[in-house]
Design an enzyme around this catalytic site. Structure first.
Site, PDB file in Angstrom:
ATOM      1  N   SER A 173      45.777  34.631  46.279  1.00 14.30           N
ATOM      2  CA  SER A 173      44.497  34.739  45.960  1.00 14.30           C
ATOM      3  C   SER A 173      44.160  34.992  44.599  1.00 14.30           C
ATOM      4  O   SER A 173      44.879  35.668  43.669  1.00 14.30           O
ATOM      5  CB  SER A 173      44.350  36.390  46.752  1.00 14.30           C
ATOM      6  OG  SER A 173      42.917  36.736  46.253  1.00 14.30           O
TER       7      SER A 173
ATOM      8  N   LYS B 113      41.587  28.812  45.092  1.00 12.76           N
ATOM      9  CA  LYS B 113      41.662  27.763  46.206  1.00 12.76           C
ATOM     10  C   LYS B 113      40.458  27.600  46.969  1.00 12.76           C
ATOM     11  O   LYS B 113      39.998  26.655  47.036  1.00 12.76           O
ATOM     12  CB  LYS B 113      42.582  28.521  47.260  1.00 12.76           C
ATOM     13  CG  LYS B 113      44.154  28.602  47.022  1.00 12.76           C
ATOM     14  CD  LYS B 113      44.731  29.084  48.265  1.00 12.76           C
ATOM     15  CE  LYS B 113      44.415  30.032  49.094  1.00 12.76           C
ATOM     16  NZ  LYS B 113      44.287  31.359  48.321  1.00 12.76           N
ATOM     17  N   THR B 114      39.550  28.548  46.851  1.00 12.34           N
ATOM     18  CA  THR B 114      38.269  28.520  47.415  1.00 12.34           C
ATOM     19  C   THR B 114      37.280  27.795  46.739  1.00 12.34           C
ATOM     20  O   THR B 114      36.716  27.022  47.105  1.00 12.34           O
ATOM     21  CB  THR B 114      37.652  29.899  48.028  1.00 12.34           C
ATOM     22  OG1 THR B 114      38.720  30.582  49.068  1.00 12.34           O
ATOM     23  CG2 THR B 114      36.202  29.891  48.497  1.00 12.34           C
TER      24      THR B 114
ATOM     25  N   ARG C 161      34.319  40.590  47.562  1.00 10.56           N
ATOM     26  CA  ARG C 161      34.599  39.661  48.519  1.00 10.56           C
ATOM     27  C   ARG C 161      33.064  39.110  49.466  1.00 10.56           C
ATOM     28  O   ARG C 161      32.377  40.066  49.722  1.00 10.56           O
ATOM     29  CB  ARG C 161      35.675  39.828  49.633  1.00 10.56           C
ATOM     30  CG  ARG C 161      36.964  39.770  48.769  1.00 10.56           C
ATOM     31  CD  ARG C 161      37.633  38.620  48.661  1.00 10.56           C
ATOM     32  NE  ARG C 161      39.059  38.430  48.330  1.00 10.56           N
ATOM     33  CZ  ARG C 161      39.871  37.538  48.491  1.00 10.56           C
ATOM     34  NH1 ARG C 161      39.423  36.375  48.962  1.00 10.56           N
ATOM     35  NH2 ARG C 161      40.931  37.601  47.761  1.00 10.56           N
TER      36      ARG C 161
ATOM     37  N   ASP D  45      41.475  28.348  53.010  1.00 12.50           N
ATOM     38  CA  ASP D  45      42.654  29.374  52.706  1.00 12.50           C
ATOM     39  C   ASP D  45      44.026  28.912  53.628  1.00 12.50           C
ATOM     40  O   ASP D  45      45.284  29.161  53.324  1.00 12.50           O
ATOM     41  CB  ASP D  45      42.250  30.627  53.090  1.00 12.50           C
ATOM     42  CG  ASP D  45      43.348  31.781  52.624  1.00 12.50           C
ATOM     43  OD1 ASP D  45      43.735  31.575  51.418  1.00 12.50           O
ATOM     44  OD2 ASP D  45      43.332  32.842  53.183  1.00 12.50           O
TER      45      ASP D  45
ATOM     46  N   ARG E  26      44.589  44.373  50.465  1.00  8.73           N
ATOM     47  CA  ARG E  26      45.682  44.739  51.588  1.00  8.73           C
ATOM     48  C   ARG E  26      46.593  45.700  51.074  1.00  8.73           C
ATOM     49  O   ARG E  26      46.716  46.069  49.972  1.00  8.73           O
ATOM     50  CB  ARG E  26      46.244  43.465  51.760  1.00  8.73           C
ATOM     51  CG  ARG E  26      45.552  42.215  52.282  1.00  8.73           C
ATOM     52  CD  ARG E  26      46.460  40.989  52.645  1.00  8.73           C
ATOM     53  NE  ARG E  26      47.004  40.368  51.176  1.00  8.73           N
ATOM     54  CZ  ARG E  26      47.999  40.605  50.524  1.00  8.73           C
ATOM     55  NH1 ARG E  26      48.981  41.403  51.103  1.00  8.73           N
ATOM     56  NH2 ARG E  26      48.104  40.038  49.450  1.00  8.73           N
TER      57      ARG E  26
ATOM     58  N   HIS F  85      49.561  28.390  53.112  1.00  8.00           N
ATOM     59  CA  HIS F  85      48.626  29.191  52.236  1.00  8.00           C
ATOM     60  C   HIS F  85      47.884  28.339  51.306  1.00  8.00           C
ATOM     61  O   HIS F  85      47.989  28.396  50.392  1.00  8.00           O
ATOM     62  CB  HIS F  85      49.130  30.587  51.690  1.00  8.00           C
ATOM     63  CG  HIS F  85      48.157  31.247  51.261  1.00  8.00           C
ATOM     64  ND1 HIS F  85      48.489  32.036  50.007  1.00  8.00           N
ATOM     65  CD2 HIS F  85      47.038  31.887  51.785  1.00  8.00           C
ATOM     66  CE1 HIS F  85      47.357  32.772  49.985  1.00  8.00           C
ATOM     67  NE2 HIS F  85      46.521  32.727  51.000  1.00  8.00           N
TER      68      HIS F  85
ATOM     69  N   LYS G 186      44.818  38.310  57.630  1.00  8.61           N
ATOM     70  CA  LYS G 186      46.092  37.935  57.209  1.00  8.61           C
ATOM     71  C   LYS G 186      47.354  38.176  58.031  1.00  8.61           C
ATOM     72  O   LYS G 186      48.289  37.714  58.105  1.00  8.61           O
ATOM     73  CB  LYS G 186      46.392  38.493  56.004  1.00  8.61           C
ATOM     74  CG  LYS G 186      45.785  37.913  54.493  1.00  8.61           C
ATOM     75  CD  LYS G 186      45.953  36.527  54.322  1.00  8.61           C
ATOM     76  CE  LYS G 186      45.115  35.993  53.100  1.00  8.61           C
ATOM     77  NZ  LYS G 186      45.213  34.344  52.928  1.00  8.61           N
TER      78      LYS G 186
END
Length: 529
Positions: free
Chosen positions: A236, A240-241, A319, A255, A57, A218, A199
């Site tokens: 990130s 989390k994933t 990704r 997410d 980003r 988040h 996002k």
């Protein structure tokens, strides 16, 4: 499938168009990606694309239009930068002019699995792979739901357009991501990175929902066989994933979620997982999700299409996006009840936080507002190695409102539903970045399992010196030396100095949340020696 002939330029807010490809199927998108030479195909049929120099980003290029009525709600500053309505109108006109006459891909989807608060979103993009990306990430409407689909919000993605007037406009660069809340429109230019669309909508949900008393988060979420829900907060790269994808628990989402009076609900219809060092052994569910209809970004493959997931030469932020049904054990409704456990994931680059700590409700509020972690290499432009940072609510970059709005909503929800909270460090042990070693997924899994099955409550606890955290003395599957991080350091004096330094950073960061008349949550944080 809705055909292109059902839309015209005026309906899209454009002056003219070439060919319109509207709500293409996965197979059609795959054919377009190949015909346009937008990427290559891996050995198992997964499309692979590169996003150019933008492999993360561009937070310094994100803006909101400053205007009534939204201006009074937005927490203006370095995160939520203002731009005037006049500059937006000029940029919008330039964007529309750039898109005029081009062949475009139009994709419609839902943001939010709760029909009462979901948003109809339309994405207009230059490339088939960008259409593929949002088809993966957002909730895919059925044929009947697409009939007469009317967008609540539209994103125009002119990724190849550069704003040459950026200095005149007072912007940071030729790249722009601008949100106009009153007009329900966002425009993107100069960056190919698909995550800006993902996002971007998360940011908008973070604006709309809290104003309705609904907490936006988040976090990832999963649910056990007994209906017990767990939330995993983290930036990130913190896990989390990976950690929410559990063969023993149904995945609700990886997410972005909301928490209303009915429980937890996913905003999205897909997952967006980091691929660096991915293996079938350590992350079998995610590894298995990489197949046809998934979309790989910035990975390195050989001439035969075999991906080397250990190769970060393009970026550490490799990704994959995929529909959530690529995970066999997912919750089809994308919803569940109220959570029993909240887990704050932090990637501690200093190597002084324990792998797992049990928090009081007050400590949970403190660590939620602090949002300590490390920016992981490649997640944002210019970040080449982990950097310590504080990101309120584990997602400050996506919060249009003041962080305390989300913090107070979390505290209220925790109080109402008697939720347990834990801090889990997925970062370093035995030393900081470059000296110690990264926590193994296996050890972290053992900590998570102990939380979810409740066995952590059977442990004997002790309190750490600087952070006053309650930690188990022993836990099955975790090296006892790791549980108290000081024991993992050879140089105990160096540990004490580092822990004291980080404690000071926490204290300095939290000063901005000390509001007269509010509860002083700083007293529940670390203390200087």
């Amino acid at each position: 499938m809705q055909t292109a002939s059902e839309l015209d330029a005026a309906q899209l807010g454009l002056k003219s168009v070439g060919k319109l490809y509207h709500n293409l199927s996965y197979e059609e998108l795959f054919e377009h990606e190949q015909a346009n030479r937008e990427g290559a195909v891996s050995d198992n049929g997964t499309m692979m694309v590169d996003t150019g120099k933008f492999t993360g980003r561009s937070p310094k290029d994100k803006y909101f239009v400053r205007q009534d009525l939204s201006a009074e709600n937005i927490a203006w500053g370095s995160i939520n930068q203002p731009v005037s309505a006049e500059i937006f109108d000029e940029l919008y006109e330039d964007t529309i002019d750039y898109l005029a006459g081009k062949d475009l891909y139009v994709t419609d989807g839902f943001c939010g699995s709760n029909p009462a608060t979901r948003k109809n979103v339309r994405f207009i993009t230059e490339f088939a792979w960008q259409s593929h990306f949002v088809k993966n990430m957002f909730i895919r409407p059925g044929a009947e739901e697409l009939t007469g689909f009317s967008p609540d919000f539209t994103i125009f993605n002119a990724s190849n357009y550069l704003n040459e007037k950026w200095q005149k406009h007072g912007l940071n660069s030729e790249v722009f991501i601008v949100f106009n809340i009153e007009k329900n429109v966002a425009i993107i230019g100069g960056t190919w990175y698909g995550g800006e669309m993902k996002k971007g909508m998360f940011t908008m949900m973070n604006y709309w929902l809290p104003l309705q008393g609904i907490l936006s988060m988040h976090c990832s979420a999963n649910v056990g066989k007994k209906g017990d829900v767990a939330l995993f907060f983290g930036l990130s790269g913190t896990g989390k994933t990976t950690l929410s994808t559990d063969p023993e628990r149904k995945l609700i989402g990886d997410d972005e979620h909301g928490w209303d009076n009915d429980g937890v609900f996913n905003f999205e219809g897909g997952c967006y997982a980091k691929c660096i060092n991915l293996s079938a052994e350590n992350e079998p569910e995610i590894y298995g999700a990489i197949k046809r209809n998934a979309l790989l970004e910035n990975v390195v493959a050989n001439a035969n299409g075999v991906v080397d997931y250990a190769d970060g030469s393009k970026t550490e932020n490799t990704r994959v996006s995929y529909p959530i049904d690529h995970i066999d054990n997912h919750e089809p409704s994308l919803k569940a009840g109220h959570p029993q456990n909240i887990i704050f994931l932090t990637c501690d680059a200093f190597g002084v936080l324990p792998p797992v700590s049990k928090l009081t409700k007050e400590q949970a509020m403190y660590y939620f507002l602090s949002g300590y972690t490390a920016k992981v290499a490649g997640t944002e432009r210019g970040v080449t190695e982990p950097q310590a940072t504080f990101s309120a609510c584990f997602g400050e970059a996506f919060l249009p409102l003041h962080p305390t709005v989300y913090g107070k909503l979390l505290g209220k929800k925790m109080e109402e539903h008697g939720v347990n909270a834990y801090l889990v460090n997925t970062g370093w042990a035995g030393g900081g970045y470059g000296v110690g070693e990264r926590m193994s997924i296996k050890a972290t899994r053992a900590c998570i399992n102990a939380i979810l099955d409740g066995s952590i409550n059977d442990a004997e606890f002790e309190q750490t010196r600087f952070f006053k955290l309650n930690i188990p003395k022993s836990l099955p599957g975790v090296d006892t030396k790791l549980l108290n991080p000081r024991n993992a350091w050879d140089d105990k004096e160096a540990f004490d100095a580092t822990a004291n330094k980080l404690a000071g950073m926490f204290i300095d960061n939290f000063k901005k949340y000390l509001i007269e008349g509010d509860v002083d949550f700083a007293q529940y944080g670390p203390k200087l020696d």
